[in-house]
Structure formats: C-alpha cells, structure tokens
Design a protein around this motif. Structure first.
Motif, mmCIF file in Angstrom:
data_model
loop_
_atom_site.group_PDB
_atom_site.id
_atom_site.type_symbol
_atom_site.label_atom_id
_atom_site.label_comp_id
_atom_site.label_asym_id
_atom_site.label_seq_id
_atom_site.Cartn_x
_atom_site.Cartn_y
_atom_site.Cartn_z
ATOM 1 N N TYR A 115 0.816 -1.210 0.000
ATOM 2 C CA TYR A 115 0.000 0.000 0.000
ATOM 3 C C TYR A 115 0.851 1.261 0.000
ATOM 4 O O TYR A 115 0.485 2.266 -0.585
ATOM 5 C CB TYR A 115 -0.956 0.012 1.204
ATOM 6 N N ASP A 116 1.978 1.205 0.711
ATOM 7 C CA ASP A 116 2.854 2.384 0.759
ATOM 8 C C ASP A 116 4.302 2.063 0.393
ATOM 9 O O ASP A 116 5.197 2.854 0.664
ATOM 10 C CB ASP A 116 2.775 3.061 2.119
ATOM 11 N N ASP A 117 4.523 0.888 -0.207
ATOM 12 C CA ASP A 117 5.846 0.495 -0.698
ATOM 13 C C ASP A 117 6.903 0.600 0.408
ATOM 14 O O ASP A 117 7.969 1.178 0.222
ATOM 15 C CB ASP A 117 6.228 1.369 -1.905
ATOM 16 N N THR A 118 6.581 0.000 1.559
ATOM 17 C CA THR A 118 7.444 0.111 2.742
ATOM 18 C C THR A 118 7.743 -1.263 3.317
ATOM 19 O O THR A 118 6.876 -2.135 3.353
ATOM 20 C CB THR A 118 6.729 0.955 3.834
ATOM 21 N N TRP A 119 8.965 -1.432 3.782
ATOM 22 C CA TRP A 119 9.350 -2.636 4.515
ATOM 23 C C TRP A 119 9.203 -2.375 6.006
ATOM 24 O O TRP A 119 9.575 -1.303 6.488
ATOM 25 C CB TRP A 119 10.796 -3.036 4.202
ATOM 26 N N VAL A 120 8.653 -3.338 6.727
ATOM 27 C CA VAL A 120 8.468 -3.235 8.181
ATOM 28 C C VAL A 120 9.282 -4.355 8.808
ATOM 29 O O VAL A 120 9.234 -5.496 8.362
ATOM 30 C CB VAL A 120 6.981 -3.362 8.560
ATOM 31 N N THR A 121 10.040 -4.023 9.871
ATOM 32 C CA THR A 121 10.913 -5.028 10.489
ATOM 33 C C THR A 121 10.530 -5.343 11.932
ATOM 34 O O THR A 121 11.262 -6.043 12.618
ATOM 35 C CB THR A 121 12.382 -4.566 10.439
ATOM 36 N N ALA A 122 9.391 -4.843 12.384
ATOM 37 C CA ALA A 122 8.921 -5.159 13.738
ATOM 38 C C ALA A 122 7.422 -5.423 13.679
ATOM 39 O O ALA A 122 6.668 -4.595 13.150
ATOM 40 C CB ALA A 122 9.216 -4.016 14.704
ATOM 41 N N ALA A 123 7.005 -6.549 14.211
ATOM 42 C CA ALA A 123 5.582 -6.897 14.196
ATOM 43 C C ALA A 123 4.737 -5.831 14.890
ATOM 44 O O ALA A 123 3.594 -5.596 14.515
ATOM 45 C CB ALA A 123 5.364 -8.257 14.851
ATOM 46 N N SER A 124 5.305 -5.152 15.868
ATOM 47 C CA SER A 124 4.565 -4.110 16.583
ATOM 48 C C SER A 124 4.262 -2.911 15.683
ATOM 49 O O SER A 124 3.397 -2.100 16.004
ATOM 50 C CB SER A 124 5.356 -3.650 17.810
ATOM 51 N N GLY A 125 4.934 -2.801 14.557
ATOM 52 C CA GLY A 125 4.683 -1.713 13.615
ATOM 53 C C GLY A 125 3.602 -2.027 12.609
ATOM 54 O O GLY A 125 3.367 -1.242 11.688
#
Length: 144
Positions: A118-128
C-alpha cells in the motif's frame, strides 16, 4: 463497493436460474424411460449490459439498528488455541516475507520482515503492523 456487490450477486444468481429448468429422464420399474416433472420458467429474455442489469436491481437502505461493537470480540484465540497466538499474530505470521521468531508464552514475535504494497514500505517489527478488517464491522452490519 458493497452496494455494487449487493447488486452483482443477485444478478449473477438470476442469470443462472434458466439453467435449472432441465428435463431429466428417469427409468421406471419396468425399465421404460419416463420423464420426471420439470421446473417451468417462463421469462422474457432481454439483452442488457451487466451494468444496466445491476442498475435495475433495487437497493435497500442500510440500517445500523442492533449493532453493538462490543458484541464482536477484538481478537480470538486463532486456529490453534493452545499455541498462544491470537488471530492477529497468525495473520502477521502468514504475511511475513521473512518469518519472525515466536517466543512462548503469549506468542511474542521478534525479528521478521513484512512488505506493505500500500505504501511500498518494509516493516521489520511486528509491533509496527496493523491488522484490520477489509470491510469495517459496522459497514458489514449495515449491509446485511
């Protein structure tokens, strides 16, 4: 979108209805062929575009009567209640590009990577991460 879906489903069902009017041969006890009773549908056939057909379907007003958000549990215990992972954690695990480590008790997730198209972003923490309904509960209630 919900209103268009509400219109499309009955239109599809009505388009299939003529296929149900079929004469089925049956065999009598003496081995002779007989015919069972049939469904008779007399309808005037008319050609229209899908969108014209959908526009002809009457839509009812939505109603939120009886809706109470607290009647819906926030997160349930998931597919395997004994593993400690609720539905949110299971969705996050399912969507991981790189699987996180799962710590017990409580299914605490550490590490891992997720990609948000949706925003072409990588997330590295499940809390995010947020896990939510594609259709809000109130909207689905209104559209019942």
């Amino acid at each position: 979108m919900i209103k268009k879906l509400q219109r499309a489903v009955p239109a599809l069902a009505l388009s299939v209805l003529p296929l149900l009017a079929i004469v089925v041969p049956a065999h009598a006890a003496d081995g002779k062929e007989a015919f069972t009773s049939t469904l008779t549908i007399s309808a005037v056939r008319e050609t229209a575009s899908l969108f014209d057909g959908i526009d002809r379907i009457r839509a009812a007003a939505e109603s939120r009567d009886g809706y109470v958000r607290t009647a819906f549990k926030h997160w349930n215990t998931g597919r395997l209640p004994d593993d400690g992972c609720n539905t949110r954690a299971e969705v996050i695990l399912e969507e991981a590009v790189e699987q996180p480590a799962i710590a017990a008790p409580g299914c605490k997730l550490t590490g891992g990577r997720w990609f948000s198209p949706y925003d072409d972003t990588w997330v590295t923490a499940a809390s995010g991460l947020d896990v939510d309904h594609l259709v809000p509960l109130a909207e689905s209630w209104d559209s019942k």
